[in-house]
Design a protein around this motif. Sequence first.
Motif, PDB file in Angstrom:
ATOM      1  N   LEU A 135      -7.095  -0.225  -7.523  1.00 28.29           N
ATOM      2  CA  LEU A 135      -6.671   0.123  -8.868  1.00 28.29           C
ATOM      3  C   LEU A 135      -6.250  -1.143  -9.614  1.00 28.29           C
ATOM      4  O   LEU A 135      -5.677  -2.058  -9.013  1.00 28.29           O
ATOM      5  CB  LEU A 135      -5.465   1.071  -8.831  1.00 28.29           C
ATOM      6  CG  LEU A 135      -5.494   2.251  -7.863  1.00 28.29           C
ATOM      7  CD1 LEU A 135      -4.160   2.979  -7.906  1.00 28.29           C
ATOM      8  CD2 LEU A 135      -6.637   3.190  -8.200  1.00 28.29           C
ATOM      9  N   VAL A 136      -6.511  -1.178 -10.907  1.00 35.31           N
ATOM     10  CA  VAL A 136      -5.965  -2.223 -11.762  1.00 35.31           C
ATOM     11  C   VAL A 136      -5.078  -1.549 -12.803  1.00 35.31           C
ATOM     12  O   VAL A 136      -5.484  -0.564 -13.424  1.00 35.31           O
ATOM     13  CB  VAL A 136      -7.066  -3.045 -12.462  1.00 35.31           C
ATOM     14  CG1 VAL A 136      -6.466  -3.899 -13.589  1.00 35.31           C
ATOM     15  CG2 VAL A 136      -7.771  -3.954 -11.460  1.00 35.31           C
ATOM     16  N   GLU A 185     -12.208  -8.184 -10.278  1.00 31.39           N
ATOM     17  CA  GLU A 185     -11.767  -7.440  -9.088  1.00 31.39           C
ATOM     18  C   GLU A 185     -12.690  -6.267  -8.760  1.00 31.39           C
ATOM     19  O   GLU A 185     -12.561  -5.660  -7.701  1.00 31.39           O
ATOM     20  CB  GLU A 185     -10.344  -6.923  -9.287  1.00 31.39           C
ATOM     21  CG  GLU A 185      -9.278  -8.001  -9.314  1.00 31.39           C
ATOM     22  CD  GLU A 185      -9.138  -8.701  -7.981  1.00 31.39           C
ATOM     23  OE1 GLU A 185      -9.317  -8.031  -6.937  1.00 31.39           O
ATOM     24  OE2 GLU A 185      -8.856  -9.913  -7.977  1.00 31.39           O
ATOM     25  N   GLN A 186     -13.582  -5.906  -9.676  1.00 32.50           N
ATOM     26  CA  GLN A 186     -14.487  -4.764  -9.511  1.00 32.50           C
ATOM     27  C   GLN A 186     -13.705  -3.515  -9.060  1.00 32.50           C
ATOM     28  O   GLN A 186     -13.972  -2.927  -8.008  1.00 32.50           O
ATOM     29  CB  GLN A 186     -15.591  -5.094  -8.508  1.00 32.50           C
ATOM     30  CG  GLN A 186     -16.483  -6.253  -8.945  1.00 32.50           C
ATOM     31  CD  GLN A 186     -17.603  -6.553  -7.972  1.00 32.50           C
ATOM     32  OE1 GLN A 186     -17.414  -6.587  -6.752  1.00 32.50           O
ATOM     33  NE2 GLN A 186     -18.809  -6.746  -8.490  1.00 32.50           N
ATOM     34  N   PRO A 187     -12.734  -3.091  -9.870  1.00 36.34           N
ATOM     35  CA  PRO A 187     -11.859  -1.987  -9.463  1.00 36.34           C
ATOM     36  C   PRO A 187     -12.566  -0.640  -9.435  1.00 36.34           C
ATOM     37  O   PRO A 187     -13.563  -0.422 -10.132  1.00 36.34           O
ATOM     38  CB  PRO A 187     -10.778  -2.005 -10.546  1.00 36.34           C
ATOM     39  CG  PRO A 187     -11.476  -2.545 -11.752  1.00 36.34           C
ATOM     40  CD  PRO A 187     -12.431  -3.581 -11.221  1.00 36.34           C
ATOM     41  N   ASP A 188     -12.015   0.259  -8.634  1.00 32.80           N
ATOM     42  CA  ASP A 188     -12.499   1.632  -8.625  1.00 32.80           C
ATOM     43  C   ASP A 188     -11.959   2.397  -9.827  1.00 32.80           C
ATOM     44  O   ASP A 188     -12.589   3.342 -10.303  1.00 32.80           O
ATOM     45  CB  ASP A 188     -12.063   2.325  -7.329  1.00 32.80           C
ATOM     46  CG  ASP A 188     -12.701   1.679  -6.115  1.00 32.80           C
ATOM     47  OD1 ASP A 188     -13.915   1.853  -5.925  1.00 32.80           O
ATOM     48  OD2 ASP A 188     -12.000   0.963  -5.368  1.00 32.80           O
ATOM     49  N   LEU A 189     -10.775   1.982 -10.305  1.00 37.25           N
ATOM     50  CA  LEU A 189     -10.123   2.692 -11.401  1.00 37.25           C
ATOM     51  C   LEU A 189      -9.218   1.720 -12.150  1.00 37.25           C
ATOM     52  O   LEU A 189      -8.493   0.940 -11.530  1.00 37.25           O
ATOM     53  CB  LEU A 189      -9.287   3.852 -10.828  1.00 37.25           C
ATOM     54  CG  LEU A 189      -8.830   4.974 -11.752  1.00 37.25           C
ATOM     55  CD1 LEU A 189     -10.025   5.689 -12.393  1.00 37.25           C
ATOM     56  CD2 LEU A 189      -7.980   5.975 -10.969  1.00 37.25           C
ATOM     57  N   VAL A 190      -9.292   1.757 -13.484  1.00 36.59           N
ATOM     58  CA  VAL A 190      -8.378   0.975 -14.323  1.00 36.59           C
ATOM     59  C   VAL A 190      -7.410   1.940 -14.994  1.00 36.59           C
ATOM     60  O   VAL A 190      -7.828   2.965 -15.562  1.00 36.59           O
ATOM     61  CB  VAL A 190      -9.142   0.159 -15.386  1.00 36.59           C
ATOM     62  CG1 VAL A 190      -8.159  -0.509 -16.349  1.00 36.59           C
ATOM     63  CG2 VAL A 190     -10.009  -0.904 -14.719  1.00 36.59           C
ATOM     64  N   ILE A 206      -3.098  -5.580  -9.386  1.00 35.36           N
ATOM     65  CA  ILE A 206      -4.196  -5.076  -8.557  1.00 35.36           C
ATOM     66  C   ILE A 206      -3.576  -4.393  -7.336  1.00 35.36           C
ATOM     67  O   ILE A 206      -2.852  -5.010  -6.551  1.00 35.36           O
ATOM     68  CB  ILE A 206      -5.151  -6.197  -8.104  1.00 35.36           C
ATOM     69  CG1 ILE A 206      -5.875  -6.802  -9.320  1.00 35.36           C
ATOM     70  CG2 ILE A 206      -6.191  -5.654  -7.133  1.00 35.36           C
ATOM     71  CD1 ILE A 206      -5.266  -8.060  -9.830  1.00 35.36           C
ATOM     72  N   ILE A 207      -3.839  -3.105  -7.197  1.00 26.72           N
ATOM     73  CA  ILE A 207      -3.235  -2.295  -6.139  1.00 26.72           C
ATOM     74  C   ILE A 207      -4.329  -1.739  -5.234  1.00 26.72           C
ATOM     75  O   ILE A 207      -5.289  -1.102  -5.698  1.00 26.72           O
ATOM     76  CB  ILE A 207      -2.426  -1.130  -6.736  1.00 26.72           C
ATOM     77  CG1 ILE A 207      -1.317  -1.659  -7.655  1.00 26.72           C
ATOM     78  CG2 ILE A 207      -1.840  -0.244  -5.632  1.00 26.72           C
ATOM     79  CD1 ILE A 207      -0.623  -0.587  -8.467  1.00 26.72           C
ATOM     80  N   THR A 208      -4.190  -1.969  -3.933  1.00 22.28           N
ATOM     81  CA  THR A 208      -5.106  -1.396  -2.950  1.00 22.28           C
ATOM     82  C   THR A 208      -4.387  -0.265  -2.215  1.00 22.28           C
ATOM     83  O   THR A 208      -3.252  -0.439  -1.762  1.00 22.28           O
ATOM     84  CB  THR A 208      -5.558  -2.465  -1.940  1.00 22.28           C
ATOM     85  OG1 THR A 208      -6.188  -3.544  -2.654  1.00 22.28           O
ATOM     86  CG2 THR A 208      -6.545  -1.881  -0.938  1.00 22.28           C
TER      87      THR A 208
END
Length: 276
Positions: free
Chosen positions: A30-31, A58-63, A270-272
């Motif tokens: 997540l961003v 970061e190519q996030p899954d979700l912003v 940036i959260i994983t």
Amino acid sequence: MHRLLSGPLSTEKLTVKIAGLPASLQGIKLVQMSDFHYDGVRLSDKMLERAIALSNQEQPDLVLLTGDYITTTPEPIQQLAKNLKHLESRCGVYAVLGNHDICYVNSKSEVTKALTKIGIHVLWNEIAYPLGKELPLIGLADRYSQEFNPTLVMNQLDPTTPRIVLSHNPDTAETLQKWRVDLQLSGHTHGGQIVIPGLGPAVYFYKKILRKIPIKIRRKVSFLRKNYSILHHWEWSQGLHQIGKNQLYVNRGLGTYFPGRLFCPPEVTIITLQSE
């Protein structure tokens, strides 16, 4: 008007553990961005472009965007939206509104319309499922809105279901302890803006000292009459916090406010996600 002192952009990376996170969502990225206060003074185009580039890198899954896109009148949202349309995310961009987004006539509708037009999903007491039914995303109305009523939304979910909550004001974490909140994302505080290294936000200590000054003296000195009531829990002004059984992360924001920032840089988070 000169641009306010802000400091270099900071990227904060962390891993958050969620109990019962499905195997299919392990490592989801997540961003979070918050508190743009976009008007040409409180946030430069250069920093905004840098923040968007960092997010895309970061190519996030979700912003996830947690409010205060504007500061006063809603006109700047049009230019901000032209920048935010460059955000890239596998599962989309979701947002909630902040107190500044709803305080002027038509602000709420104009900000919502501008963001929606570029494909950003604005949640106002709503549940969305960009990552599937196993990890709902809840977006709450701002705490200062008459429509802030988390009961209406939170009670729709099975208490055994993990969930992420977007709520602009971190003070809502106190109320939300009634429900399961695996991760609450908030902004609003700007991290305190002026931070005393090793101690915390200056406003926190200002309020403690203020309470010891007789009210008769406070009434006679203009700056002592100021009441920084935008937040009750200044101890939650930035970073990750455990609130009872729930987790809260507070983003320091990108924009700023008078008098500017000191030892409190603007932030992209940036959260994983990982299983507990």
